[in-house]
Scaffold this motif. Sequence first.
Motif, mmCIF file in Angstrom:
data_model
loop_
_atom_site.group_PDB
_atom_site.id
_atom_site.type_symbol
_atom_site.label_atom_id
_atom_site.label_comp_id
_atom_site.label_asym_id
_atom_site.label_seq_id
_atom_site.Cartn_x
_atom_site.Cartn_y
_atom_site.Cartn_z
ATOM 1 N N HIS A 294 0.952 -1.112 -0.088
ATOM 2 C CA HIS A 294 0.037 0.058 0.157
ATOM 3 C C HIS A 294 0.648 1.024 0.016
ATOM 4 C CE1 HIS A 294 -3.930 -2.203 0.816
ATOM 5 N NE2 HIS A 294 -2.841 -3.129 1.265
ATOM 6 N N VAL A 295 0.514 2.160 -1.049
ATOM 7 C CA VAL A 295 1.702 3.446 -1.116
ATOM 8 C C VAL A 295 0.768 4.525 -0.764
ATOM 9 C CG1 VAL A 295 3.015 4.383 -2.686
ATOM 10 C CG2 VAL A 295 2.794 1.805 -2.853
ATOM 11 N N ASP A 296 1.224 5.399 -0.049
ATOM 12 C CA ASP A 296 0.451 6.507 0.404
ATOM 13 C C ASP A 296 0.145 7.368 -0.934
ATOM 14 O OD1 ASP A 296 0.701 5.748 2.976
ATOM 15 O OD2 ASP A 296 1.634 7.463 3.781
ATOM 16 N N VAL A 297 -0.888 8.019 -0.714
ATOM 17 C CA VAL A 297 -1.239 9.122 -1.781
ATOM 18 C C VAL A 297 -1.962 9.990 -0.991
ATOM 19 C CG1 VAL A 297 -2.847 9.671 -3.963
ATOM 20 C CG2 VAL A 297 -1.790 7.473 -3.842
ATOM 21 N N ASP A 298 -1.584 11.247 -1.047
ATOM 22 C CA ASP A 298 -2.164 12.284 -0.205
ATOM 23 C C ASP A 298 -1.817 13.714 -0.910
ATOM 24 O OD1 ASP A 298 0.061 13.593 1.123
ATOM 25 O OD2 ASP A 298 0.106 11.782 2.461
ATOM 26 N N THR A 299 -2.474 14.538 -0.308
ATOM 27 C CA THR A 299 -2.285 16.188 -1.081
ATOM 28 C C THR A 299 -0.836 16.547 -0.583
ATOM 29 O OG1 THR A 299 -3.464 17.029 0.994
ATOM 30 C CG2 THR A 299 -4.978 16.548 -1.136
ATOM 31 N N GLU A 300 -0.120 15.939 0.419
ATOM 32 C CA GLU A 300 1.290 16.584 0.526
ATOM 33 C C GLU A 300 2.094 15.848 -0.391
ATOM 34 O OE1 GLU A 300 0.891 17.618 5.130
ATOM 35 O OE2 GLU A 300 2.812 16.750 4.422
ATOM 36 N N VAL A 301 2.093 14.617 -0.264
ATOM 37 C CA VAL A 301 3.254 13.554 -1.056
ATOM 38 C C VAL A 301 2.762 13.495 -2.769
ATOM 39 C CG1 VAL A 301 2.094 11.283 -0.775
ATOM 40 C CG2 VAL A 301 4.864 11.825 -0.826
ATOM 41 N N GLY A 302 1.436 13.603 -2.980
ATOM 42 C CA GLY A 302 0.899 13.502 -4.368
ATOM 43 C C GLY A 302 1.082 12.041 -4.495
ATOM 44 N N VAL A 303 1.643 11.797 -5.830
ATOM 45 C CA VAL A 303 2.017 10.409 -6.208
ATOM 46 C C VAL A 303 3.423 10.151 -6.308
ATOM 47 C CG1 VAL A 303 -0.170 10.450 -7.565
ATOM 48 C CG2 VAL A 303 1.662 11.308 -8.735
ATOM 49 N N ALA A 304 4.117 11.027 -5.522
ATOM 50 C CA ALA A 304 5.682 10.808 -5.481
ATOM 51 C C ALA A 304 6.003 9.347 -5.023
ATOM 52 C CB ALA A 304 6.205 11.858 -4.682
ATOM 53 N N GLY A 305 5.098 8.983 -3.959
ATOM 54 C CA GLY A 305 5.371 7.569 -3.549
ATOM 55 C C GLY A 305 5.038 6.684 -4.318
ATOM 56 N N ILE A 306 4.052 6.636 -5.254
ATOM 57 C CA ILE A 306 3.786 5.768 -6.345
ATOM 58 C C ILE A 306 4.870 5.541 -7.324
ATOM 59 C CG2 ILE A 306 2.206 5.178 -8.003
ATOM 60 C CD1 ILE A 306 0.694 4.679 -5.803
#
Lengths: 396, 396
Positions: free
Chosen positions: B116-128
């Motif tokens: 599970h890879v974090d998606v949020d309004t801070e990191v955006g899709v950088a984790g993906i």
Amino acid sequence: MHTLVIRNVRPMGGEATSVMIREGRIAGYGQEVEGGAETLDGGGAIMIPGLVEAHTHMDKTLLGMGWYRNEVGPRLIDKIENERMQRRVLGIDPARQSARQAVLAASLGTTHIRTHVDVDTEVGVAGIEGVLETRERYRDMIDIELVAFPQSGMLIRPGTVELMDRALQLGAQVVGGLDPAAIDRDPKGHLDAVFGLAERHGVPVDIHLHEPAELGAFSMELIIERTKALGLQGKVTISHAFCLGMADQDYVAALIDALAEARIHILTTAPASRPAPAVKRLVEAGIVVAAGTDGVRDTWGPYNNPDMLERAVLVGLRNNLRRDDEVALALDTCTHGGARMMGLDDYGLNTGDRADLVLVEGETLADAVVSRRPRRMVLKGGKVIARDGVALFEAP
Amino acid sequence: MHTLVIRNVRPMGGEATSVMIREGRIAGYGQEVEGGAETLDGGGAIMIPGLVEAHTHMDKTLLGMGWYRNEVGPRLIDKIENERMQRRVLGIDPARQSARQAVLAASLGTTHIRTHVDVDTEVGVAGIEGVLETRERYRDMIDIELVAFPQSGMLIRPGTVELMDRALQLGAQVVGGLDPAAIDRDPKGHLDAVFGLAERHGVPVDIHLHEPAELGAFSMELIIERTKALGLQGKVTISHAFCLGMADQDYVAALIDALAEARIHILTTAPASRPAPAVKRLVEAGIVVAAGTDGVRDTWGPYNNPDMLERAVLVGLRNNLRRDDEVALALDTCTHGGARMMGLDDYGLNTGDRADLVLVEGETLADAVVSRRPRRMVLKGGKVIARDGVALFEAP
């Protein structure tokens, strides 16, 4: 006078220093090395006091024997009866098996063990004699305290009380007990017998209490009453104490107050599948909480191994102890908690304490616990007894 | 055509045989070795299919970074907010960190991961993007499946749904969700968004459900309703599902029936400190049960490591699985259970299956699980990718 200095160790993960050891005790920290002192390199390892295994069953581990295929039934009594049968079928020798566990435990940094040894009308005191042999043989490697343990019940198997008496004469140092209601079907009778033995021999008490919820709580009340009546405050341990994990929080709070007042210690294995005492809450109430492995790879189950750093992890997982200060608390149940339960004098890292020490790699204390790397060095009474995960004593 | 033969292996702890591998697949057992075939010695090790890590968070492990001193608060939201902050403070690079976990997991015999890879309004899709980089870079070593995971909530942080959509376009293969009531405060809205994304992208669903007891059960009912309405039977996983450990046994029984009917899978980490789904009961009801590690040494907690044999032990301890057949069931959650959850074709030890294999020492299968010795050999697609506990791929 022989002096040993271990340079570059970090007590409890703190600043690097050297520790001086003389006559088996910690003689000081950070001092100049005297001429003629033997020196060892600690390599920056974290130094903790010897790990304390406060509840196990060394007489019946299957370590080093062929794999035992477990097909036992689901009830407690199934496991007890199966074990008595397998003792004969498999030829579980208490002296040999306890020696194997002792050496493995020492290699993992355990310097003190309290072990419950079966006493019943089939095995008699043969288990006690076997573990006493191990205690004597490995006395320079590890301290072993024996609990005479009526695993198969006491009143329901006439003759057991006399055998327990004999076990305590032979050298068992603690009187054990087991589920006064659930096994012996007579909580008053069972506990009167246990505490009678304790009084007669002047020994501490350690009772297995698996009984659930309100039933276990009732047995616990009877234990508290007897502890106070006989002036045994500080000398009684309740092992497992699953009832402290029951739903009725008011009742749990009252029990915790009563346990603290009677200075009764709690031993937990931190079982994942059962209700269990809340370690942090008990410690905050001033109760001594110790940890133990229970049986190591025996007819009860295959999982346990005697690594008390792994046990600290399991205590942490069971009690949701995530912060670094909480991981230290989990470790404390495997060190000072056990030491206080067993009434060990001179235990710890202070000057004057016995030099029972473990060196283990880790960036921080919490890292050392969760990473559980091979112990770099283990000392017992100031002598190195294991290096890099290997004990310097032979197992049979 | 390259042929590899590994002699002297014991599939699932059975009789010793040789396994022939051709074109990345198991070509047969016990056959004559053809001229020109490469042969390896299995040394009598037990052979199991590749371990399946069915729930982790590779983008935010702290593996290989300095020790993180955990001083976080007690609430779920404390941990979520602390993590978002620490991501910046500590500089947690998703590509680097996921690569470290991938290599460590492969060395331990894991051949498939759902992360599970974090998606949020801070990191955006950088984790993906970071984990996709790892997936590509290590594709010959391990299969990685990405779940786009709204860790910080979806509706309470406007713009997150659009980022989830983007993550799925980029290559995330599963849509995630999280505590529809407890975090987003809008169970209907949250689940409509999650299932809307699933429908639009034609992908499976995997929802973290930590919500306790009757609250979690209500969210579970909403998930079951949507699974059936959209014809997603067999494509939906509920992770954690703590509510299945609640006290109301009639309600639990009804939920189990409904989950089985909707062919919803359950993922457990076998948490020792929380109510949890009863693995054996679910399996007996025909539900696919998979196991996962959750976060490995991250800002949430220090204990986890990605060894799926250790996870099988924790599943066993949590569910009181002691008999050899029960230990095999615990292992199954870390192999076939995960494979079925992830819809892996050609997984297993049958002829024709992909040669994703683990060789590990043990007298019996249960011994291999509980002893967790270093993996002697790990194969991915028929190629050796780790030996004696060390991966043949470099971690950053």
